[in-house]
Design a protein around this motif. Structure first.
Motif, PDB file in Angstrom:
ATOM      1  N   PHE A 105     -84.236  15.974  42.495  1.00 35.54           N
ATOM      2  CA  PHE A 105     -84.692  16.100  41.209  1.00 35.54           C
ATOM      3  C   PHE A 105     -83.899  17.125  40.132  1.00 35.54           C
ATOM      4  O   PHE A 105     -83.999  18.152  40.434  1.00 35.54           O
ATOM      5  N   PRO A 106     -82.974  16.500  39.567  1.00 36.05           N
ATOM      6  CA  PRO A 106     -81.811  17.220  38.978  1.00 36.05           C
ATOM      7  C   PRO A 106     -82.779  18.264  37.720  1.00 36.05           C
ATOM      8  O   PRO A 106     -83.312  17.893  37.132  1.00 36.05           O
ATOM      9  N   GLN A 107     -82.257  19.531  38.135  1.00 35.95           N
ATOM     10  CA  GLN A 107     -82.706  20.784  37.117  1.00 35.95           C
ATOM     11  C   GLN A 107     -81.833  21.967  37.296  1.00 35.95           C
ATOM     12  O   GLN A 107     -81.349  22.017  38.412  1.00 35.95           O
ATOM     13  N   HIS A 197     -93.004  37.077  37.934  1.00 37.52           N
ATOM     14  CA  HIS A 197     -92.979  35.746  37.744  1.00 37.52           C
ATOM     15  C   HIS A 197     -92.261  35.425  36.408  1.00 37.52           C
ATOM     16  O   HIS A 197     -92.570  34.792  35.574  1.00 37.52           O
ATOM     17  N   PRO A 223     -89.771  32.315  40.004  1.00 37.47           N
ATOM     18  CA  PRO A 223     -90.220  31.013  39.522  1.00 37.47           C
ATOM     19  C   PRO A 223     -89.200  29.899  40.184  1.00 37.47           C
ATOM     20  O   PRO A 223     -89.942  28.925  40.520  1.00 37.47           O
ATOM     21  N   GLU A 226     -89.937  29.481  43.921  1.00 36.51           N
ATOM     22  CA  GLU A 226     -90.968  28.874  44.369  1.00 36.51           C
ATOM     23  C   GLU A 226     -90.825  27.491  43.970  1.00 36.51           C
ATOM     24  O   GLU A 226     -91.117  26.624  44.606  1.00 36.51           O
ATOM     25  N   GLN A 227     -90.134  26.858  42.905  1.00 37.86           N
ATOM     26  CA  GLN A 227     -89.908  25.722  42.459  1.00 37.86           C
ATOM     27  C   GLN A 227     -88.926  24.953  43.565  1.00 37.86           C
ATOM     28  O   GLN A 227     -89.209  24.010  44.044  1.00 37.86           O
ATOM     29  N   ARG A 230     -90.856  24.009  46.623  1.00 35.03           N
ATOM     30  CA  ARG A 230     -91.632  23.093  46.336  1.00 35.03           C
ATOM     31  C   ARG A 230     -90.812  21.645  46.638  1.00 35.03           C
ATOM     32  O   ARG A 230     -91.334  20.642  46.957  1.00 35.03           O
ATOM     33  N   ILE A 231     -89.645  21.815  45.814  1.00 34.40           N
ATOM     34  CA  ILE A 231     -88.979  20.509  46.124  1.00 34.40           C
ATOM     35  C   ILE A 231     -88.692  20.288  47.450  1.00 34.40           C
ATOM     36  O   ILE A 231     -88.616  19.190  47.786  1.00 34.40           O
ATOM     37  N   ARG A 234     -90.918  18.266  49.484  1.00 39.95           N
ATOM     38  CA  ARG A 234     -91.063  16.661  49.566  1.00 39.95           C
ATOM     39  C   ARG A 234     -90.174  16.197  50.511  1.00 39.95           C
ATOM     40  O   ARG A 234     -90.382  14.857  50.802  1.00 39.95           O
TER      41      ARG A 234
END
Lengths: 459, 459
Positions: A105-107, A197, A223, A226-227, A230-231, A234
Motif C-alpha cells: 500500500f504505497p504511502q 499521537h 501514528p 501504528e499504521q 496495521r499494514i 494484512r
C-alpha cells in the motif's frame, strides 16, 4: 540581619552545612511566593533563548550562538564570573530523511534519524520489513530472519508521572540499532519513544556498541508506527524505501557556560545548579531544556535580588548533554576539587514539581525540615526513595556532591520530548513559575543565610 | 409488517413524503441502539481505507486506488448498482517544501503549500518578511510596502463547537494569496488555519482570482507562526528563504463512487447520503473524510441488514471535494432530474453529533417529531436555524433537494484538519458509533418503512 549573616559565615566556614544558618521561614515564604506570583525571569530566558537562537544541536554553530546568547544574558542579569569553559567532542549531524512504503500500500511515513545513525546515502535503501513486538523478541530471532532487511521494532510507551517508563520503554532506541547491526540488518526503524499521537517522530541518542558497524537507524512517528503495524497485519510482504542521510563531522568545540552569585564566604561549599544549553535539532529545545536553565537561573537571580547569600551559587548551562552528557563530564574534569553544599538540576520539562528528595534527610534534619516546610505550600511532598536527578550533575554527584532532586510532573513530557514539537508553546507559564518558586525556596533554605543589601550603598 | 410496507409504498409513490410510513419508534430505537453498542462497519471502512490506500489527493493515482478500494468494499458489503461515475478536473500537486529564517535568528520553520500555490522552483526564493495581523490590515497597506517581499498574515483561530469560525478565520487562506499577488508580493505565508499547537501546518484550497498571477502561497504551523511573530517583535529586518515546489499537471480523471440499497419502490424519491473519498495529501484523510463515508455507509448497511426500505438509499463517495467540490458538481450534472426525500452529508470529523436540523420541521411535522424522538436519547437536540451541511450535496440542495443536517462537535476538528496529523488515531471509536447510530435512526425514520426479510427465503 548582617550580623546574623556574619555569624553564619564564620560557622559555615568551619562546619559547612550542619551549622548553617537557615533563614527564617517567613523570609523563605516571601521569596517563594513572590516567584510564584510574578516571576518573569524564567519565561524571559526560555522565550529569548528559543526565539533568538532556536535549536542548539551539540557541537554545531547553533550551540555556539547559544553560548554567546547565554554569556550576554547572564551578564545582563548581573551574574558574576560569567565565562565559557570549552571542551571538544565528536559531532554527528542529521541530513535529509524520508520513508515510503512501496508495497503493498504505497504511502509516505514520517521518520527521523536517531543520534549516531549510519547514513543510507542520498539515494536511500529499499528493503523488506521484518517486524518485532519488542527488543527481546528481536534478540531471540535468528540472524537469517533479519539479514538484509529493514527491522521494525514496535512497542508502546505509556505516560507516567515520574517518567520512570523512559528507562524501560527506551530499550528499542538504545539497544535496537546495535542488535540490528550485529544480526546483519540493512537498517532499523523503531516506533518513537513517545506518548503522543502526532506525526512528529522522536529522535534521541543511541550508540553502536563496539564491534557493531553503524547502520541507518530511525524512528517513525507513533501514528506511522501504528499504521505500519496495521499494514503488516494484512500479511503481505511490506517493502520500504528509507532515506536517512547523516554524517559524523569530526571533533568540534562545545562548552559549558558558568555564572555565579558570589557568596559572602568564598570558602564555603557552593550550591551547584543548572541544566543543559544544547538541544536536539528538530524543535527549539523549549522543555528540553531551555525551561530547566530558565528555572534555576531565575531562582538564583531571585536570591541575588534579595541580598548576598553566604554560599556561592554557581549556575551552569551545560553543553552537549543530549548526545552523551559531554558537558557534565567536562565540567567535573575542570573542577575536580570543588566542594558543594548541594547539586541540583532541572531537565524534565516545565510542568509542576510534585515531590522532592535528598539524602540530607538523614544527615541534616533541620535543613530537611525547613525544605519540607518551604515546599509543602506548593504541593510538593517529600520522597525518601528519591535519587539524584540529571545527567549533567551526575559526575559531580558521583564524586561525592550531595544532591537535591525536585521532581516534575512528567505525564505529558514524552509527548514532545526530542520532537519538532518541543517549542515554547509547550511551556505553561503558571507551572514554570511554580518551578521557580520551589527552587527559590530551596536555594534560600540552603544559602547559609541571605544578607540584605544596605540600601544606601546600593542606591 | 410486509403488508404495512406495501401500503406505505403505494402511499409514498403518490405522495412522496407527507404520507410516508414512519417505522414504529421501538424499531427505530432498536436499530439505533444496536449501532451505538457494536457497530463495526464504520471503523472497518475508516481503518481499511486509511490503511490500505492512505492519502487520496484529488485527481491523482492515489485517489484512483481509493475508488478501486471503494468499489470492492461496497460490493463486498452487499450494496447494489456499485459503479464509478468519472469526471475530469484540473490537478495541482505538491512538491518539496521548506522555510528557513536567514536573519536575524537563523532557524528552520515548518511550512506547507496551499492548494494552487505558485511554485518557487527548486532553488526557492529569498525575501524580507512584511507582516500583518489580519487580511484587512494587509488589504489597507500600500502596494509599495509589500512589493517584492514575503507577506506574512497572522491571525488567531479559536475552536468552536459548531465550526462556525472556519468562515471567518479562513479569510487569510482564501483571500490572502490573491491580495498578495495583486500587490506584487514575492510570496505569501499565513499562520495555519488551525487550532492546535503542533509543528504540522494546515494546507487547504485557495484560488487565485481572475487577473491574479499565481505566487507561492504557504502556511506555517501555528508554533512556527507564533515564533515568527516573536522574531518580528524584536524589530530587526527578518529574511526568509522559502521553497514551495508545486505544479499543475493538467486535466486528469476523478470520479464519484455510487452504491445503493434498492428500495421497494424505485419511483419513490430516494435518500441521498455520502461524504468525500478524496483527501489532502499530508495525512491519510481519516477525519476528513474517511469517517464521513464510513458513518453514512455503515448506517445504510444497517438499514440493508434490517430489511428492505421503501425508498432507495443512494450512498455516494464523492471525488475531488477538497480542491473545489468537483465531485458534487459532477454528480448533480449526471443526475439533474433525480428527486430526493432527503440529502445528507457527513464531512466534519468523527466526534459526536450534538444537534440536528432540517426544513422538514415546517413541512413534515410528524417526520420531524419522529426524528426528534429518535435522536434525543443520543444527546442530539433540534436546531431551527440549521443550514444544509456539506459541499458535495450542495448542488443537489441548490436544485431543490430537501436536506437533513446532523452536526458534529467540531471543538477539536481544526486541530487536525488538512494536516499530516489527520490519521486514524484521531477517530474515537465510541463517538464514531454515536454518529452511525444517529444516521441509522434518521435513515430508518425516513426510509418509508423497512420490510423485514422473509427468513426462509434468505436462508
Amino acid at each position: 540581619m548582617i550580623k546574623t549573616a556574619i555569624t553564619a559565615a564564620l560557622l559555615a566556614a568551619t562546619s559547612p552545612l550542619s551549622a548553617q544558618i537557615i533563614p527564617p521561614p517567613e523570609k523563605v515564604a516571601t521569596l517563594r511566593d513572590a516567584a510564584l506570583d510574578h516571576d518573569d525571569y524564567a519565561w524571559d530566558i526560555a522565550e529569548g533563548l528559543t526565539t533568538e537562537v532556536g535549536q542548539r544541536m551539540a557541537g554545531t554553530e547553533a550551540e555556539g550562538r547559544g553560548r554567546d546568547w547565554a554569556v550576554r544574558k547572564l551578564r545582563a542579569m548581573g551574574f558574576a564570573n560569567v565565562r565559557v569553559e570549552p571542551f571538544d567532542m565528536p559531532v554527528w549531524v542529521r541530513g535529509a530523511e524520508s520513508a515510503e512504503i512501496l508495497a503493498p500500500f504505497p504511502q509516505k511515513m514520517a521518520v527521523t534519524a536517531l543520534g549516531n545513525s549510519g547514513s543510507t546515502g542520498p539515494a536511500g535503501v529499499t528493503g523488506e520489513i521484518v517486524a518485532f513486538d519488542s527488543v527481546d523478541e528481536f534478540k531471540a530471532a535468528p540472524d537469517s530472519a533479519v539479514r538484509g532487511k529493514i527491522v521494525f521494532v514496535d512497542h508502546r510507551m505509556i505516560p507516567t508521572q515520574d517518567g520512570s517508563g523512559y528507562g524501560q520503554f527506551g530499550t528499542p532506541r538504545r539497544q535496537g540499532p546495535t542488535v540490528a547491526s550485529k544480526k546483519g540488518a540493512l537498517a532499523i526503524i523503531i516506533r518513537s519513544i513517545g506518548t503522543d499521537h502526532h506525526r512528529n517522530p522522536h529522535t534521541g541518542v543511541q550508540r553502536f556498541a563496539d564491534g557493531a558497524t553503524p547502520i541507518p537507524a530511525g524512528a517513525l512517528s507513533v501514528p506511522d508506527a501504528e499504521q505500519l503495524a496495521r499494514i503488516l497485519k494484512r500479511g503481505k510482504p511490506v517493502t520500504m524505501h528509507l532515506t536517512l542521510v547523516s554524517q559524523n563531522i569530526g571533533i568540534r568545540q562545545s562548552g559549558n557556560v558558568v555564572a555565579e552569585v558570589p557568596g559572602r564566604d568564598p570558602t564555603a561549599p557552593m550550591l551547584l545548579v543548572g541544566g543543559h544549553l544544547d538541544s536536539w535539532d528538530l524543535g527549539t529545545g523549549a522543555i528540553d531544556n531551555a525551561s530547566g536553565l530558565a528555572i534555576l537561573t531565575a531562582a538564583a537571580k531571585r536570591i541575588m535580588d534579595a541580598g548576598r547569600p553566604l554560599r556561592t551559587i554557581r549556575v551552569v548551562w551545560f553543553g552537549a548533554e543530549e548526545v552523551g552528557g559531554f558537558g557534565g563530564i567536562a565540567y567535573q574534569k575542570a573542577h575536580p576539587e570543588q566542594r558543594y553544599t548541594i547539586a541540583g538540576e532541572s531537565d524534565f520539562g516545565a510542568d509542576r514539581i510534585w515531590r522532592f528528595g535528598t539524602k540530607l534527610s538523614a544527615t541534616e534534619p533541620a535543613t530537611y525540615a525547613a525544605l519540607t516546610a518551604a515546599l509543602a505550600p506548593l504541593g510538593i511532598v517529600n520522597y525518601d526513595k528519591a535519587e539524584a536527578n540529571g545527567t549533567d550533575i551526575g559526575p559531580a554527584v558521583e564524586a561525592g556532591a550531595p544532591w537535591l532532586s525536585l521532581s516534575q510532573d512528567g505525564t505529558r513530557y514524552f509527548d514532545y520530548h526530542h520532537t519538532p514539537d518541543d517549542t515554547l508553546d509547550k511551556i505553561d507559564p503558571a507551572q514554570l513559575r511554580q518551578n521557580v518558586a520551589a527552587w527559590t525556596a530551596a536555594l534560600a533554605v540552603l544559602s547559609g543565610g541571605i544578607a540584605e543589601p544596605k540600601r544606601s550603598k546600593r542606591r
